[in-house]
Design an enzyme around this catalytic site. Structure first.
Site, short mmCIF file in Angstrom:
data_model
loop_
_atom_site.label_atom_id
_atom_site.label_comp_id
_atom_site.label_asym_id
_atom_site.label_seq_id
_atom_site.Cartn_x
_atom_site.Cartn_y
_atom_site.Cartn_z
CB SER A 1 -4.69 -1.18 15.69
OG SER A 1 -3.28 -1.05 15.29
CB SER B 1 -2.75 2.04 3.78
OG SER B 1 -1.80 2.73 3.29
CD GLU C 1 -4.88 3.37 -0.08
OE1 GLU C 1 -4.58 2.21 0.12
OE2 GLU C 1 -4.35 4.49 0.19
CG ASP D 1 1.75 1.49 -2.88
OD1 ASP D 1 2.82 1.37 -3.49
OD2 ASP D 1 1.26 2.54 -2.25
C1 GLA Z 1 1.87 5.63 -3.74
C2 GLA Z 1 0.67 4.87 -4.38
C3 GLA Z 1 1.24 4.19 -5.57
C4 GLA Z 1 2.42 4.83 -6.40
C5 GLA Z 1 3.32 5.70 -5.64
C6 GLA Z 1 4.38 6.63 -6.40
O1 GLA Z 1 2.76 4.80 -3.12
O2 GLA Z 1 -0.23 4.18 -3.49
O3 GLA Z 1 0.37 3.73 -6.28
O4 GLA Z 1 1.66 5.69 -7.37
O5 GLA Z 1 2.73 6.47 -4.55
O6 GLA Z 1 4.96 5.79 -7.48
#
Ligand code: GLA
Length: 409
Positions: free
Chosen positions: A78, A141, A173, A185
């Site tokens: 990286s 991530s 994850e 995400d």
């Molecule tokens: C992080 C987690 C998500 C979500 C947010 C809060 O980003 O990875 O899945 O729970 O927090 O909304």
């Protein structure tokens, strides 16, 4: 952020790959890939409670050059973590699990693909270079996870759709990296579309694209520059607290609500139903956690409705309410995020501001009228420096698309 253009980043990436792993021309050529980061506009800590979220993919993200090998070795490098050097492992060593290195993300995804029955039978050389500030809560991530899945799909010609790429990223994850995140995400990263937000119901993964038309205003990210790592934080505790609230509510209500709806997640409740049954949750702290999960879900549904109707002002007010809820009831903000949001609310041209992502550091997202942006950055920045003692960074958000092949080499 590096401040470099896509061309500059990919050229640097190619040069690094060739320096470490040999020339990229010829039949066994590699390719350059990209996956974005994300900003959530509203709907925080709802995605593991069967609620709604409303994220966008952004134009910054993670680039990689990857090429298959003719053995089972995996070699990763990286440009964001040069001190880690070239990390070498093999397909046969993935089961050893996370080692506390950035490579846990690509390794976890490869491992999860194999567990899902995909035949990853050759190793890879991969060099990564991202422009999402690390630890900023903009999903560096998830970006790397979806990117790795996208690379495997491309290289091995796997028949896997983008939602599955998101689910595999989340699985990896949760189970490889020990962070019990929801689906938001990875879904936002995998399914992003330029100019559009994703209104996702995490209960059944149904979703709708909604154009983000801000009429003379822009989305601004403000980074607290407070480093955080969600696995070390109270994120997993919050999940447990919500589970406890659900159990206590269910023991009072039963598996079906009087309305006839199945009740198996906090996101199934309306505000009124929550108010009616909330006293069955014994501890006040747990009650407040559940209140946030229920109210935030309903707020997100309303926010999308008003945005579609062009009422940006109301959308902004809901962002403020959302921040107050994560700050007071869910308690995932802290002085840095609270200062950025509270100072933002004082600027007349700022229509709304709230923390985005998991919390405990990371970023806020604000809607700011074009003419007020310089004042916003100057005043919020100065007040933050004064109170917190270090600088915040500000960026204008550009809503981008999902993963892509940047260019064949
Ligand atoms: C992080 C987690 C998500 C979500 C947010 C809060 O980003 O990875 O899945 O729970 O927090 O909304």
């Amino acid at each position: 952020m590096t401040g470099q253009t896509e061309k500059e980043m990919t050229q640097a990436l190619k040069a690094k790959f060739e320096e470490l792993f040999g020339p990229l021309d010829g039949v066994e050529s590699g390719r350059i890939y990209f996956a974005p980061g994300r900003v959530n506009l509203i709907g925080e800590h709802t995605d593991y409670n069967g609620g709604h979220v409303f994220p966008v993919a952004i134009t910054i993200g993670t680039y990689a050059v990857a090429r298959t090998r003719n053995d089972r070795k995996l070699r990763f490098y990286s440009m964001n973590f040069p001190d880690a050097g070239v990390v070498e492992t093999s397909l046969d060593e993935l089961a050893e699990g996370a080692q506390g290195s950035w490579t846990d993300y690509p390794k976890g995804v490869i491992y999860t693909f194999i567990n899902h029955g995909f035949d990853v039978d050759l190793g890879l050389d991969m060099v990564v270079y991202g422009n999402i500030p690390a630890g900023s809560g903009l999903s560096s991530s998830a970006s790397l996870e979806v990117l790795t899945g996208f690379i495997l799909r491309d290289i091995f010609d796997f028949d896997v759709d983008y939602i599955t790429l998101a689910l595999i990223g989340q699985d990896s994850e949760n189970n490889y990296n020990g962070m019990n995140c929801g689906i938001m995400d990875q879904f936002a990263v995998a399914m992003g579309r330029p100019g559009q937000a994703i209104f996702l119901d995490t209960n059944d993964l149904s979703y709708e694209y909604v154009p983000v038309k801000l009429d003379g205003a822009k989305l601004i990210i403000a980074n607290t520059n407070k480093k955080h790592k969600l696995t070390d934080s109270a994120y997993n505790d919050r999940r447990r607290e919500c589970e406890q609230a659900l159990i206590e509510l269910q023991s009072a209500v039963g598996p079906v609500l009087p309305s006839g709806h199945i009740f198996d997640q906090l996101g199934d409740l309306t505000r009124e139903e929550f108010e009616q049954y909330k006293d069955s949750i014994k501890e006040p702290v747990i009650r407040r956690r559940a209140k946030h999960a229920v109210y935030e879900n309903q707020r997100t549904i309303e926010a999308v409705r008003v945005l579609k109707a062009g009422d940006i002002e109301r959308f902004g007010e809901l962002m403020k309410e959302a921040h107050i809820s994560v700050s007071q009831d869910y308690e995932v903000t802290g002085p840095e995020l609270d200062t950025l949001a509270e100072e933002a609310w004082k600027i007349p041209g700022c229509l709304g501001s709230r923390m985005t992502g998991g919390g405990f550091g990371g970023c806020t997202v604000s809607i700011v009228k074009d003419e007020a942006i310089p004042e916003f950055i100057e005043k919020v920045g100065a007040a933050y420096k004064e109170k917190i003692g270090w600088e915040a960074d500000f960026y204008i958000v550009e809503i981008g698309g999902g993963p892509r092949v940047v260019e064949a080499i």
